[in-house]
Design a protein around this motif. Sequence first.
Motif, mmCIF file in Angstrom:
data_model
loop_
_atom_site.group_PDB
_atom_site.id
_atom_site.type_symbol
_atom_site.label_atom_id
_atom_site.label_comp_id
_atom_site.label_asym_id
_atom_site.label_seq_id
_atom_site.Cartn_x
_atom_site.Cartn_y
_atom_site.Cartn_z
ATOM 1 N N ARG A 190 -0.606 4.683 8.275
ATOM 2 C CA ARG A 190 -1.548 3.675 7.780
ATOM 3 C C ARG A 190 -1.747 2.644 8.879
ATOM 4 O O ARG A 190 -0.806 2.289 9.585
ATOM 5 N N GLU A 211 -10.248 1.280 13.307
ATOM 6 C CA GLU A 211 -10.304 0.538 12.044
ATOM 7 C C GLU A 211 -11.717 0.068 11.756
ATOM 8 O O GLU A 211 -12.498 -0.192 12.650
ATOM 9 N N GLU A 230 -5.371 -2.950 4.611
ATOM 10 C CA GLU A 230 -5.206 -1.586 5.087
ATOM 11 C C GLU A 230 -6.594 -1.084 5.472
ATOM 12 O O GLU A 230 -7.538 -1.188 4.688
ATOM 13 N N GLY A 275 0.812 -1.205 0.000
ATOM 14 C CA GLY A 275 0.000 0.000 0.000
ATOM 15 C C GLY A 275 0.846 1.255 0.000
ATOM 16 O O GLY A 275 0.487 2.252 -0.604
ATOM 17 N N HIS A 276 1.990 1.196 0.669
ATOM 18 C CA HIS A 276 2.906 2.338 0.655
ATOM 19 C C HIS A 276 3.553 2.441 -0.716
ATOM 20 O O HIS A 276 3.887 1.431 -1.336
ATOM 21 N N ALA A 316 0.574 -0.324 12.775
ATOM 22 C CA ALA A 316 0.650 1.026 12.224
ATOM 23 C C ALA A 316 1.974 1.168 11.486
ATOM 24 O O ALA A 316 2.984 0.575 11.880
ATOM 25 N N SER A 317 1.956 1.966 10.421
ATOM 26 C CA SER A 317 3.178 2.238 9.669
ATOM 27 C C SER A 317 3.175 3.704 9.264
ATOM 28 O O SER A 317 2.129 4.343 9.200
ATOM 29 N N VAL A 368 -6.095 5.366 6.768
ATOM 30 C CA VAL A 368 -4.968 6.210 6.379
ATOM 31 C C VAL A 368 -5.191 7.568 7.028
ATOM 32 O O VAL A 368 -6.270 8.140 6.912
ATOM 33 N N TRP A 373 -3.213 -1.289 9.621
ATOM 34 C CA TRP A 373 -3.413 -2.574 8.954
ATOM 35 C C TRP A 373 -4.095 -3.534 9.914
ATOM 36 O O TRP A 373 -3.721 -3.626 11.078
ATOM 37 N N GLN A 407 4.168 11.746 4.604
ATOM 38 C CA GLN A 407 2.955 11.192 4.008
ATOM 39 C C GLN A 407 1.879 10.959 5.055
ATOM 40 O O GLN A 407 0.795 11.478 4.944
#
Length: 114
Positions: free
Chosen positions: A64, A112, A73, A37-38, A55-56, A76, A66, A61
């Motif tokens: 995100r 989520e 995902e 996704g990234h 989390a990422s 965002v 997950w 940016q």
Amino acid sequence: KDVAFSRDSRLLATASVDGPIKLWNPATGSELAPLRGHQTQVDSVAFAPDGVTLASIEENQGVRLWHLPTRREVAVVPVADAGSWLGFVPGGQSLALRLFGGGLRLLPAPREEV
């Protein structure tokens, strides 16, 4: 760039310079299906205390979220000045983000929708 173990140590997530987050089984060393996704470098990953959310963050940016059982995902959160590190605050209700150029921001952890 960054690695994180799940609370039960059954899963390892690694950030990468080419986009996907790699997931591993630490007991066997085998790579599992990546999270895609990234579009650019993933700087940091963190497991939520719930054990099913990761989390990422991508610099400049955003964040995100997950859902690990489905590898989807689920949220965002754009953060224009997102830096290179994030982590869940104990209890999982907030995320701490290092901001580009220094500083720290606390965000409510996105909920989520699976």
